[in-house]
Design an enzyme around this catalytic site. Structure first.
Site, PDB file in Angstrom:
ATOM      1  N   CYS A   1     108.059  66.008 -59.350  1.00  0.00           N
ATOM      2  CA  CYS A   1     108.299  67.407 -59.728  1.00  0.00           C
ATOM      3  C   CYS A   1     109.677  67.631 -60.333  1.00  0.00           C
ATOM      4  O   CYS A   1     109.925  68.667 -60.954  1.00  0.00           O
ATOM      5  CB  CYS A   1     108.096  68.316 -58.519  1.00  0.00           C
ATOM      6  SG  CYS A   1     106.535  68.037 -57.708  1.00  0.00           S
TER       7      CYS A   1
ATOM      8  N   HIS B   1     111.102  75.007 -59.383  1.00  0.00           N
ATOM      9  CA  HIS B   1     109.823  74.312 -59.287  1.00  0.00           C
ATOM     10  C   HIS B   1     108.861  75.196 -58.489  1.00  0.00           C
ATOM     11  O   HIS B   1     109.239  75.781 -57.477  1.00  0.00           O
ATOM     12  CB  HIS B   1     109.998  72.956 -58.588  1.00  0.00           C
ATOM     13  CG  HIS B   1     108.692  72.277 -58.342  1.00  0.00           C
ATOM     14  ND1 HIS B   1     107.754  72.126 -59.342  1.00  0.00           N
ATOM     15  CD2 HIS B   1     108.141  71.742 -57.222  1.00  0.00           C
ATOM     16  CE1 HIS B   1     106.700  71.523 -58.844  1.00  0.00           C
ATOM     17  NE2 HIS B   1     106.903  71.281 -57.561  1.00  0.00           N
TER      18      HIS B   1
ATOM     19  N   ASN C   1     100.908  74.295 -58.366  1.00  0.00           N
ATOM     20  CA  ASN C   1     101.961  73.294 -58.538  1.00  0.00           C
ATOM     21  C   ASN C   1     101.503  72.264 -59.579  1.00  0.00           C
ATOM     22  O   ASN C   1     100.537  71.544 -59.352  1.00  0.00           O
ATOM     23  CB  ASN C   1     102.216  72.633 -57.170  1.00  0.00           C
ATOM     24  CG  ASN C   1     103.285  71.555 -57.207  1.00  0.00           C
ATOM     25  OD1 ASN C   1     103.746  71.152 -58.268  1.00  0.00           O
ATOM     26  ND2 ASN C   1     103.669  71.078 -56.036  1.00  0.00           N
TER      27      ASN C   1
END
Ligand code: UT7
Length: 325
Positions: A113, A252, A282
Site C-alpha cells: 500500500c 491510504h 482498499n
C-alpha cells in the site's frame, strides 16, 4: 537542486461494482457491519479478461494527456503493484508496450500500500540526478484475484483500480520531502503465503487457500494509526512545515476509522482529508494514486497548496510525501 513535481494525473477503475449487499449474499456479513467498521460501501472489480497492466494503461493514458505529453516522451516507467499480470515480465513492461512508450526504462516496485510513494521517491531521484526526464509512476492492483471470497475478514475490504502521475522537473513547488520506512519483523500480519519461492504453487497450497491475502486486521489497525501519524509528522518536519500548513491530506484508504483516528491524533480537521474509500475500498498501491487524481479533478487541489500523501501497508512499509502543488 532540481525541483521535481507532478505534471499530470490519471486514473482507471473497472466498470463492475460490487456492493456490500452483494457481499452479504456471499459471506456472513451485512451492509451495516461493513460501513460502520470500515467506511466502505462498494468496490470495483475487473472483468475476466482484465489484468493490472490494462488498468495501468488506462490511468497512464489519462495522466499523459493531462501532462500534454506523448508516450514516447516518457523515459522511465515505474509500476507499484503487488498483483502484477504475472511474476515476470513486470507489469511496467506490459504497460510500456500497450501505450507505446518505447523510450522508457521499465520496472515494478513491490511495497504494497506504500508502493505509490516508494515509486514516486525513486522517480524523483532519477529525475534529480539527470538520468531521466519524464517519469510515469503508476499504482495499479487487481486485488480481487488474490482475495478469498469465502473469508469475511478480508473479502469485504479490497477492490481493483489504478492511478497514475507524470513526474518531471518543475520551476517552482514540487516534492518538498519524502519519508519512507519498513519493518520486516511484522511481515506475518499481512501476506500471501504461497506462489513464491517459500511455498511454490502446488495442489496442497491451493487446497489450503494459501494464494489469498491473510491479515491480522486488529493488530494492524493500531500500528497503522501510530505509523501513519508518525510518518506525517516526520515528513512535515523535514519539509519545515507543521500540520496546520497542510491544505489536503491524501491518506491510504484502508479503513475510515484508521484515517479518522489518525486525523484526530494529528489535530487535523476531516475537512482537510480526502476520502474515496466508500466507493472503492482498499486498492493497495492504487488507493492514494486514484485519490490524488480525483482530488485534483474535483478542484480540491489548487496551485500553491500543500498536499500530504500518507501510506502504510504489508511489509510492514510506510511512506509519506509532501508536495507543493
Ligand atoms: O492496507 C494495509 C493495511 N491494512 C490495515 O491497516 C487494515 C487494518 N484493520 C482493519 O481495518 C480492521 O481491523 C478490520 C476492518 C479488518 C476489522 O475490523 P475490527 O473492528 O478490527 O474487527 P475484528 O477483526 O476485531 O472483528 C470483530 C468481530 C469478530 O467477531 P467476534 O470474534 O468478536 O465474534 C469478527 O469475526 O467482527 C467479526 N467480523 C465480521 N462480522 C461481519 C469480521 N469481519 C466481519 C464481516 N462481517 N465482514
Amino acid at each position: 537542486m532540481k525541483k521535481v513535481g507532478i505534471i499530470g494525473v490519471g486514473k482507471c477503475l473497472p466498470k463492475k461494482v460490487l456492493t456490500n449487499a452483494d457481499l452479504a449474499k456471499m459471506v456472513d456479513t451485512s451492509d451495516e457491519w461493513i460501513i460502520t467498521r470500515t467506511g466502505i460501501k462498494e468496490r470495483r472489480l475487473v472483468a475476466k479478461n482484465e489484468a493490472t497492466s490494462d488498468l495501468a494503461a488506462g490511468a497512464a493514458k489519462m495522466a499523459l494527456e493531462n501532462a500534454c505529453l506523448e508516450p514516447v516522451d516518457i523515459d522511465l516507467i515505474i509500476v507499484a503493484t503487488v498483483t502484477p499480470d504475472m511474476s515476470f515480465p513486470s507489469a511496467a513492461c506490459f504497460l510500456q508496450n500497450s501505450i507505446g512508450a518505447k523510450n522508457a526504462v521499465c520496472f515494478d516496485v513491490s511495497a504494497a500500500c506504500a508502493g505509490f510513494v516508494y515509486a514516486i521517491s525513486i522517480a524523483q531521484q532519477f529525475i534529480t540526478s539527470g538520468a531521466y526526464k519524464n517519469a510515469l509512476v503508476v499504482g495499479a492492483e487487481v486485488l480481487s484475484g488474490v482475495t478469498d471470497w469465502k473469508d469475511r475478514n478480508t473479502c469485504v475490504l479490497f477492490g481493483d483500480g489504478a492511478g497514475a502521475v507524470v513526474l518531471s522537473e518543475v520551476k517552482s513547488g514540487g516534492i518538498l520531502s519524502i519519508y519512507l520506512g519498513s519493518d520486516g519483523s511484522k511481515a506475518d500480519l499481512l501476506k500471501i503465503s504461497a506462489g513464491g519461492s517459500r511455498h511454490p504453487a502446488s495442489h496442497e497450497t491451493v487446497d489450503n487457500r494459501l494464494h489469498y491475502i491473510k491479515m491480522q486486521g486488529n493488530e494492524l489497525f493500531k500500528i497503522a494509526v501510530t505509523t501513519m501519524s508518525h510518518a506525517a509528522q516526520t515528513v512535515l518536519k523535514n519539509a519545515g512545515l507543521e500540520c496546520k500548513d497542510v491544505d489536503l491530506v491524501i491518506p491510504h484508504q484502508a479503513n475510515l476509522r484508521i484515517i479518522m483516528t489518525m486525523a484526530k491524533k494529528l489535530g487535523l480537521s476531516m475537512e482537510k482529508v480526502y476520502l474515496n474509500i466508500e466507493r472503492y475500498g482498499n486498492m493497495s498501491s492504487a488507493s492514494t494514486a486514484v485519490a490524488l487524481c480525483e482530488a485534483v479533478n474535483e478542484g480540491r487541489v489548487k496551485r500553491g497548496d500543500i498536499i500530504l500523501l500518507d501510506t502504510f501497508g504489508a511489509g510492514l512499509v510506510w511512506g509519506a510525501c509532501v508536495i507543493k502543488w
